[in-house]
Design a protein around this motif. Structure first.
Motif, PDB file in Angstrom:
ATOM      1  N   UNK A 145       0.827  -1.202   0.000  1.00 39.23           N
ATOM      2  CA  UNK A 145       0.000   0.000   0.000  1.00 39.23           C
ATOM      3  C   UNK A 145       0.869   1.264   0.000  1.00 39.23           C
ATOM      4  N   UNK A 146       1.910   1.258   0.819  1.00 40.86           N
ATOM      5  CA  UNK A 146       2.821   2.407   0.866  1.00 40.86           C
ATOM      6  C   UNK A 146       3.509   2.592  -0.477  1.00 40.86           C
ATOM      7  N   UNK A 147       3.965   1.478  -1.063  1.00 39.79           N
ATOM      8  CA  UNK A 147       4.659   1.555  -2.342  1.00 39.79           C
ATOM      9  C   UNK A 147       3.744   2.106  -3.436  1.00 39.79           C
ATOM     10  N   UNK A 148       2.537   1.578  -3.527  1.00 38.53           N
ATOM     11  CA  UNK A 148       1.613   2.012  -4.578  1.00 38.53           C
ATOM     12  C   UNK A 148       1.156   3.458  -4.367  1.00 38.53           C
ATOM     13  N   UNK A 149       1.104   3.888  -3.115  1.00 41.07           N
ATOM     14  CA  UNK A 149       0.652   5.260  -2.838  1.00 41.07           C
ATOM     15  C   UNK A 149       1.660   6.296  -3.312  1.00 41.07           C
ATOM     16  N   UNK A 150       2.866   5.852  -3.643  1.00 42.63           N
ATOM     17  CA  UNK A 150       3.878   6.785  -4.144  1.00 42.63           C
ATOM     18  C   UNK A 150       3.506   7.301  -5.531  1.00 42.63           C
TER      19      UNK A 150
ATOM     20  N   UNK B 197      -2.493   6.035  -8.598  1.00 41.91           N
ATOM     21  CA  UNK B 197      -2.891   4.716  -8.102  1.00 41.91           C
ATOM     22  C   UNK B 197      -3.495   4.854  -6.715  1.00 41.91           C
ATOM     23  N   UNK B 198      -4.487   4.034  -6.423  1.00 45.72           N
ATOM     24  CA  UNK B 198      -5.017   3.992  -5.068  1.00 45.72           C
ATOM     25  C   UNK B 198      -5.409   2.556  -4.717  1.00 45.72           C
TER      26      UNK B 198
ATOM     27  N   UNK C 173      10.819 -10.925  -5.279  1.00 43.21           N
ATOM     28  CA  UNK C 173      12.235 -10.562  -5.228  1.00 43.21           C
ATOM     29  C   UNK C 173      12.559  -9.433  -6.206  1.00 43.21           C
ATOM     30  N   UNK C 174      11.581  -9.026  -7.001  1.00 45.08           N
ATOM     31  CA  UNK C 174      11.824  -7.985  -8.005  1.00 45.08           C
ATOM     32  C   UNK C 174      11.943  -6.610  -7.355  1.00 45.08           C
ATOM     33  N   UNK C 175      12.527  -5.657  -8.077  1.00 45.92           N
ATOM     34  CA  UNK C 175      12.692  -4.296  -7.582  1.00 45.92           C
ATOM     35  C   UNK C 175      11.319  -3.630  -7.404  1.00 45.92           C
ATOM     36  N   UNK C 176      11.196  -2.714  -6.430  1.00 43.02           N
ATOM     37  CA  UNK C 176       9.904  -2.065  -6.166  1.00 43.02           C
ATOM     38  C   UNK C 176       9.278  -1.400  -7.387  1.00 43.02           C
TER      39      UNK C 176
END
Length: 215
Positions: free
Chosen positions: A21-26, A30-31, A108-111
């Motif tokens: 959630x934190x990553x996508x909120x960047x 996206x929500x 394991x992939x990058x953010x």
């Protein structure tokens, strides 16, 4: 103003979902509209919330991720589902894509890969993590393991098979997949019959030959 892309996160670990959630909120377009912790919840919440993209783990309690993908796609052929899993074995990737997923990336992939994949799938595209895509393209090369051996297994049988092949006992499989011991034992019997094996060691060998177990 552009309508934000509404995402449903499906993972049975609250801490993991919080990180997603934190990553996508960047990304301001996206929500995270809804979260689910099981395959059954994913199917229910998909109907109720109609997210634009589903980010789906495969290792889920209840019916499991593969079965959830099939159920959601049966309700909505246009469902856009991205698998985000710890499993990077090709048999998992193939099964997920066959079930109707529009993309597959490993945890394991990058953010930034997660963001890229969600955006690509939201636009109607298909996204497979580059390394996995390369391996998929080469899986028919001479000497490469094949996943066709598992074509007769249902999604849940495949989940049970993988755990048994990894050395889990029937009781541990039942606990891991939130099912009764007798149900797990019945699955194990059916799997042995379909694959033509009689022991757990033979399951492990078959799993290794098909790239499901690391050397």
């Amino acid at each position: 103003m552009q309508h934000p892309i509404r995402v449903m996160l499906v993972d049975d670990h609250a801490v993991v979902r919080a990180g997603y959630r934190v990553l996508l909120s960047q990304a301001d377009h996206l929500e995270v509209a809804v979260e689910a912790e099981s395959g059954e919840q994913a199917c229910q919440f998909y109907v109720e919330h109609q997210p634009d993209v589903v980010v789906m783990d495969l290792s889920l309690p209840g019916i499991g991720g593969l079965a959830a993908i099939r159920r959601i796609r049966a309700r909505d052929e246009g469902a856009r589902i991205l698998v985000f899993s710890i499993h990077d074995e090709l048999a998992y990737v193939s099964r997920a894509l066959e079930a109707g997923a529009k993309g597959y990336i490993s945890k394991a992939s990058a953010p930034d890969i997660l963001l890229e994949a969600v955006l690509k799938i939201a636009e109607g595209g298909i996204y497979v993590e580059p390394e996995l895509a390369r391996r998929l393209e080469g899986q028919s090369a001479p000497g490469e393991p094949q996943a066709e051996s598992f074509g007769n297994l249902s999604a849940r049988e495949f989940d049970v098979f993988c755990l048994l092949a990894q050395g889990h006992t029937t009781r541990q499989v039942a606990d891991e997949l939130c099912m009764g011991y007798k149900t797990a034992a019945n699955y194990a019997t059916a799997i042995r019959g379909k694959l033509g094996v009689s022991t757990t060691a033979e399951m492990a060998r078959l799993a290794y030959q098909n790239g499901l177990l690391k050397s």
